[in-house]
Design a protein around this motif. Structure first.
Motif, PDB file in Angstrom:
ATOM      1  N   SER A  99      35.753 -23.263  23.296  1.00 53.58           N
ATOM      2  CA  SER A  99      36.714 -22.911  22.176  1.00 53.58           C
ATOM      3  C   SER A  99      36.168 -21.500  21.447  1.00 53.58           C
ATOM      4  CB  SER A  99      36.747 -23.892  21.171  1.00 53.58           C
ATOM      5  OG  SER A  99      37.102 -25.293  22.177  1.00 53.58           O
ATOM      6  N   GLY A 100      35.485 -20.630  22.216  1.00 49.83           N
ATOM      7  CA  GLY A 100      34.895 -19.631  21.580  1.00 49.83           C
ATOM      8  C   GLY A 100      35.770 -18.353  21.482  1.00 49.83           C
ATOM      9  N   TYR A 101      35.446 -17.792  20.212  1.00 50.64           N
ATOM     10  CA  TYR A 101      36.288 -16.673  20.183  1.00 50.64           C
ATOM     11  C   TYR A 101      36.019 -15.331  21.032  1.00 50.64           C
ATOM     12  CZ  TYR A 101      31.784 -14.156  18.694  1.00 50.64           C
ATOM     13  OH  TYR A 101      30.656 -13.576  18.579  1.00 50.64           O
ATOM     14  N   LEU A 102      35.267 -15.405  21.988  1.00 52.82           N
ATOM     15  CA  LEU A 102      35.131 -14.456  23.113  1.00 52.82           C
ATOM     16  C   LEU A 102      36.038 -14.754  24.039  1.00 52.82           C
ATOM     17  CD1 LEU A 102      31.322 -14.025  23.327  1.00 52.82           C
ATOM     18  CD2 LEU A 102      32.801 -12.477  22.148  1.00 52.82           C
ATOM     19  N   LEU A 103      36.704 -15.869  24.074  1.00 55.18           N
ATOM     20  CA  LEU A 103      37.584 -16.327  25.210  1.00 55.18           C
ATOM     21  C   LEU A 103      39.012 -15.996  24.636  1.00 55.18           C
ATOM     22  CD1 LEU A 103      36.199 -19.865  25.881  1.00 55.18           C
ATOM     23  CD2 LEU A 103      35.836 -17.913  27.261  1.00 55.18           C
ATOM     24  N   CYS A 104      39.253 -15.115  23.711  1.00 55.44           N
ATOM     25  CA  CYS A 104      40.638 -14.981  23.396  1.00 55.44           C
ATOM     26  C   CYS A 104      40.603 -13.653  22.556  1.00 55.44           C
ATOM     27  CB  CYS A 104      41.587 -15.913  22.791  1.00 55.44           C
ATOM     28  SG  CYS A 104      41.065 -16.691  21.371  1.00 55.44           S
ATOM     29  N   GLU A 105      41.600 -13.094  22.435  1.00 58.93           N
ATOM     30  CA  GLU A 105      41.745 -11.679  21.720  1.00 58.93           C
ATOM     31  C   GLU A 105      41.838 -12.095  20.240  1.00 58.93           C
ATOM     32  OE1 GLU A 105      41.430  -8.419  22.187  1.00 58.93           O
ATOM     33  OE2 GLU A 105      41.149  -8.881  24.303  1.00 58.93           O
ATOM     34  N   PRO A 106      41.323 -11.587  19.186  1.00 61.13           N
ATOM     35  CA  PRO A 106      41.212 -11.943  17.945  1.00 61.13           C
ATOM     36  C   PRO A 106      42.517 -11.179  17.038  1.00 61.13           C
ATOM     37  CG  PRO A 106      39.767  -9.776  18.059  1.00 61.13           C
ATOM     38  CD  PRO A 106      40.123 -10.334  19.401  1.00 61.13           C
ATOM     39  N   THR A 107      43.767 -11.747  17.304  1.00 65.07           N
ATOM     40  CA  THR A 107      44.835 -11.360  16.827  1.00 65.07           C
ATOM     41  C   THR A 107      45.397 -12.359  15.785  1.00 65.07           C
ATOM     42  OG1 THR A 107      46.295 -12.575  18.655  1.00 65.07           O
ATOM     43  CG2 THR A 107      45.550 -10.230  19.246  1.00 65.07           C
ATOM     44  N   VAL A 108      46.458 -11.934  15.095  1.00 66.41           N
ATOM     45  CA  VAL A 108      47.031 -13.054  14.305  1.00 66.41           C
ATOM     46  C   VAL A 108      47.521 -14.100  14.882  1.00 66.41           C
ATOM     47  CG1 VAL A 108      48.870 -13.372  12.494  1.00 66.41           C
ATOM     48  CG2 VAL A 108      47.430 -11.131  12.413  1.00 66.41           C
ATOM     49  N   GLU A 109      48.257 -13.847  15.791  1.00 63.52           N
ATOM     50  CA  GLU A 109      49.045 -14.972  16.467  1.00 63.52           C
ATOM     51  C   GLU A 109      47.967 -15.817  17.233  1.00 63.52           C
ATOM     52  OE1 GLU A 109      52.121 -15.742  20.311  1.00 63.52           O
ATOM     53  OE2 GLU A 109      51.038 -13.748  20.313  1.00 63.52           O
ATOM     54  N   ASN A 110      46.777 -15.337  17.764  1.00 65.90           N
ATOM     55  CA  ASN A 110      45.817 -16.319  18.161  1.00 65.90           C
ATOM     56  C   ASN A 110      45.051 -17.107  17.417  1.00 65.90           C
ATOM     57  OD1 ASN A 110      46.612 -15.638  20.837  1.00 65.90           O
ATOM     58  ND2 ASN A 110      44.696 -14.155  21.361  1.00 65.90           N
ATOM     59  N   SER A 111      45.057 -16.563  16.014  1.00 70.21           N
ATOM     60  CA  SER A 111      44.331 -17.097  14.895  1.00 70.21           C
ATOM     61  C   SER A 111      45.073 -18.403  14.543  1.00 70.21           C
ATOM     62  CB  SER A 111      44.044 -16.224  13.707  1.00 70.21           C
ATOM     63  OG  SER A 111      45.456 -16.186  13.141  1.00 70.21           O
ATOM     64  N   LEU A 112      46.285 -18.337  14.642  1.00 71.57           N
ATOM     65  CA  LEU A 112      46.978 -19.669  14.425  1.00 71.57           C
ATOM     66  C   LEU A 112      47.186 -20.295  15.387  1.00 71.57           C
ATOM     67  CD1 LEU A 112      49.842 -17.510  12.577  1.00 71.57           C
ATOM     68  CD2 LEU A 112      48.073 -19.103  11.503  1.00 71.57           C
ATOM     69  N   ARG A 113      47.221 -19.862  16.876  1.00 74.04           N
ATOM     70  CA  ARG A 113      47.492 -20.690  18.162  1.00 74.04           C
ATOM     71  C   ARG A 113      45.969 -21.474  18.542  1.00 74.04           C
ATOM     72  NH1 ARG A 113      49.170 -17.077  22.510  1.00 74.04           N
ATOM     73  NH2 ARG A 113      49.126 -19.018  23.816  1.00 74.04           N
ATOM     74  N   ALA A 114      45.075 -20.791  18.230  1.00 74.35           N
ATOM     75  CA  ALA A 114      43.628 -21.348  18.980  1.00 74.35           C
ATOM     76  C   ALA A 114      43.331 -22.725  18.609  1.00 74.35           C
ATOM     77  CB  ALA A 114      42.541 -20.289  18.617  1.00 74.35           C
ATOM     78  N   HIS A 115      42.763 -23.385  19.540  1.00 66.83           N
ATOM     79  CA  HIS A 115      42.600 -24.846  19.189  1.00 66.83           C
ATOM     80  C   HIS A 115      41.261 -25.156  19.702  1.00 66.83           C
ATOM     81  CE1 HIS A 115      43.443 -25.441  23.493  1.00 66.83           C
ATOM     82  NE2 HIS A 115      44.506 -24.724  23.217  1.00 66.83           N
ATOM     83  N   SER A 116      40.744 -26.478  19.618  1.00 72.25           N
ATOM     84  CA  SER A 116      39.479 -26.911  20.011  1.00 72.25           C
ATOM     85  C   SER A 116      39.764 -28.163  21.135  1.00 72.25           C
ATOM     86  CB  SER A 116      38.853 -27.661  18.906  1.00 72.25           C
ATOM     87  OG  SER A 116      39.573 -28.546  18.404  1.00 72.25           O
ATOM     88  N   TYR A 117      40.876 -27.858  21.881  1.00 70.97           N
ATOM     89  CA  TYR A 117      40.857 -29.021  22.850  1.00 70.97           C
ATOM     90  C   TYR A 117      39.911 -28.982  23.894  1.00 70.97           C
ATOM     91  CZ  TYR A 117      43.761 -32.164  25.992  1.00 70.97           C
ATOM     92  OH  TYR A 117      44.271 -33.020  26.624  1.00 70.97           O
ATOM     93  N   GLY A 118      39.594 -27.953  24.310  1.00 72.98           N
ATOM     94  CA  GLY A 118      38.573 -27.876  25.521  1.00 72.98           C
ATOM     95  C   GLY A 118      37.202 -28.198  25.041  1.00 72.98           C
ATOM     96  N   SER A 119      36.766 -28.375  23.703  1.00 72.29           N
ATOM     97  CA  SER A 119      35.620 -29.178  23.227  1.00 72.29           C
ATOM     98  C   SER A 119      35.769 -30.464  23.492  1.00 72.29           C
ATOM     99  CB  SER A 119      35.411 -28.449  21.877  1.00 72.29           C
ATOM    100  OG  SER A 119      35.021 -26.930  21.772  1.00 72.29           O
ATOM    101  N   GLY A 120      37.064 -31.077  22.967  1.00 70.53           N
ATOM    102  CA  GLY A 120      37.172 -32.319  23.179  1.00 70.53           C
ATOM    103  C   GLY A 120      37.028 -32.712  24.644  1.00 70.53           C
ATOM    104  N   GLN A 121      37.520 -31.805  25.679  1.00 70.23           N
ATOM    105  CA  GLN A 121      37.371 -32.274  26.885  1.00 70.23           C
ATOM    106  C   GLN A 121      35.722 -32.276  27.336  1.00 70.23           C
ATOM    107  OE1 GLN A 121      40.097 -29.069  28.424  1.00 70.23           O
ATOM    108  NE2 GLN A 121      40.835 -30.689  29.535  1.00 70.23           N
ATOM    109  N   LEU A 122      34.906 -31.568  26.786  1.00 72.69           N
ATOM    110  CA  LEU A 122      33.588 -31.778  27.151  1.00 72.69           C
ATOM    111  C   LEU A 122      32.950 -32.925  26.493  1.00 72.69           C
ATOM    112  CD1 LEU A 122      32.267 -28.109  26.417  1.00 72.69           C
ATOM    113  CD2 LEU A 122      32.825 -29.384  28.604  1.00 72.69           C
ATOM    114  N   ILE A 123      33.405 -33.235  25.533  1.00 73.48           N
ATOM    115  CA  ILE A 123      33.064 -34.805  24.939  1.00 73.48           C
ATOM    116  C   ILE A 123      33.345 -35.913  25.891  1.00 73.48           C
ATOM    117  CG2 ILE A 123      33.196 -36.287  22.878  1.00 73.48           C
ATOM    118  CD1 ILE A 123      33.305 -33.840  21.003  1.00 73.48           C
ATOM    119  N   VAL A 124      34.647 -35.563  26.312  1.00 70.54           N
ATOM    120  CA  VAL A 124      35.082 -36.672  27.136  1.00 70.54           C
ATOM    121  C   VAL A 124      34.152 -36.553  28.504  1.00 70.54           C
ATOM    122  CG1 VAL A 124      36.853 -37.128  29.083  1.00 70.54           C
ATOM    123  CG2 VAL A 124      37.631 -36.580  26.644  1.00 70.54           C
TER     124      VAL A 124
END
Length: 371
Positions: A93-118
């Protein structure tokens, strides 16, 4: 002569492993008969996984949902004997995985980190260390817990979209489908900040601008965190607006309430994980360092943590860094007997950055020749 080499990363130039290798070469030029042990350290953010792998953890790889839905490859680690797993939010869920735009700052999520916990649960982990840092999201860990079965519902009972920008739409939290294996695993959040979840010093106001948020987005994200914390408090009685909960976009928050997670000082947790105390018991000299040894370092960053632990045992400490802006007197309080920067050896910051390994080798040799 037994030498323990325990640096943090030189951000932007050398990983912790690369820095340790360069220091080792420099040390052996001065003490060719020395027994050198390399044990990279970290503060709990980026570099935590690398430190774990260097200490004997086995790497695993999973494809997960990245911070803005696109697939991402993420590495994590697990110890074969202890079944302790280590993940980093930066990996999935790192910032290097997406562009730092206003839209992405609101859309970005941590779902993938939860998948690693799974994935860690499926591998039989009994303890999961989560290194927080380098994140793209400001979602209070809601995306990660959604990967583990938590549901965030709007007023009509529908799932709200992933991302911090949707938290204001949450009307109810349904934990009935939460993975029951969470009850049997210890989750430890490694943090190197003490920011609360929301407010002027919280996750949105302090960190989301670097993730692309403008002033309006910062206000919306902060309001969402505050709103979600209120719902969590009503549902569980747990106040998630605590010191450290603002790390990695507020990632610890929901885990405190729904997974019994703990927030811990990153360096202390990493030191325990890699066996720093045991290594210090079997050494004569310690070499540590990082990219920039400055006033912030003296506030408890990993290299000073190493120095303090060594000093408590009466061991001399040598610091090698990309640059050093603190005085020898300040470092001496932490047991440092010599400190040399790659910048001083190279003659300029530009030269040091251009060939960081070479000048770290030379700085290490120079530091050891001076004691």
């Amino acid at each position: 002569m037994r030498i323990l080499i325990a640096p943090d990363k030189f951000k932007g130039t050398l990983t912790g492993v690369q820095a340790a290798a360069a220091m080792s070469e420099g040390a052996l030029r001065v003490y060719p008969e020395a027994v050198v042990t390399m044990l990279p350290v970290a503060d709990g953010g980026e570099g935590t996984l690398e430190a774990a792998v260097a200490a004997g953890f086995t790497e695993r790889f999973n494809t997960v949902v990245g911070p803005i839905i696109k697939p991402a490859g993420a590495v994590w680690g697990i110890h074969r004997q202890t079944r302790v797993a280590v993940i980093e939010t930066a990996q999935a869920s790192g910032y290097l995985l997406c562009e730092p735009t206003v839209e992405n700052s609101l859309r970005a999520h941590s779902y993938g980190s939860g998948q690693l916990i799974v994935a860690a649960l499926e591998a039989g982990a009994t303890e999961i260390i989560v290194g927080l840092g380098g994140s793209a999201m400001t979602d209070a860990g809601s995306g990660a817990l959604r990967a583990l079965g938590l549901k965030l519902l709007d007023g009509q009972g529908h799932l709200v979209p992933l991302g911090g920008g949707s938290l204001l739409d949450v009307a109810a939290i349904d934990a009935s489908g939460l993975d029951p294996r969470l009850a049997g695993v210890k989750i430890r959040m490694a943090v190197d900040v003490d920011n609360p979840l929301y407010g002027y010093n919280g996750a949105a106001h302090v960190f989301s601008a670097q993730k692309g948020a403008d002033d309006d987005a910062v206000q919306k994200l902060d309001a969402g965190l505050r709103h979600l914390a209120s719902l969590v408090r009503e549902a569980t009685g747990v106040d998630v607006d605590v010191a450290g909960a603002g790390a990695a976009g507020g990632f610890p928050a929901l885990f405190l309430a729904y997974a019994g997670a703990t927030i811990e000082r990153g360096f202390d947790l990493v030191a325990e994980m890699i066996g720093l105390d045991e290594a210090l018991a079997d050494t004569d000299l310690v070499i540590t360092g990082e990219g920039s040894m400055d006033e912030q370092s003296l506030s408890g960053k990993a290299p000073i943590g190493v120095a303090d632990a060594a000093h408590a045992r009466g061991l001399p400490v040598v610091v090698v860094a990309g640059r050093i802006t603190v005085t020898p007197q300040e470092l001496a309080k932490h047991g440092v007997v010599a400190a040399v920067s790659a910048t001083d050896v190279a003659g300029s910051p530009e030269a040091a950055l251009a060939d960081a390994a070479r000048y770290t080798i030379r700085a290490t040799s120079e530091a050891l020749n001076g004691i």
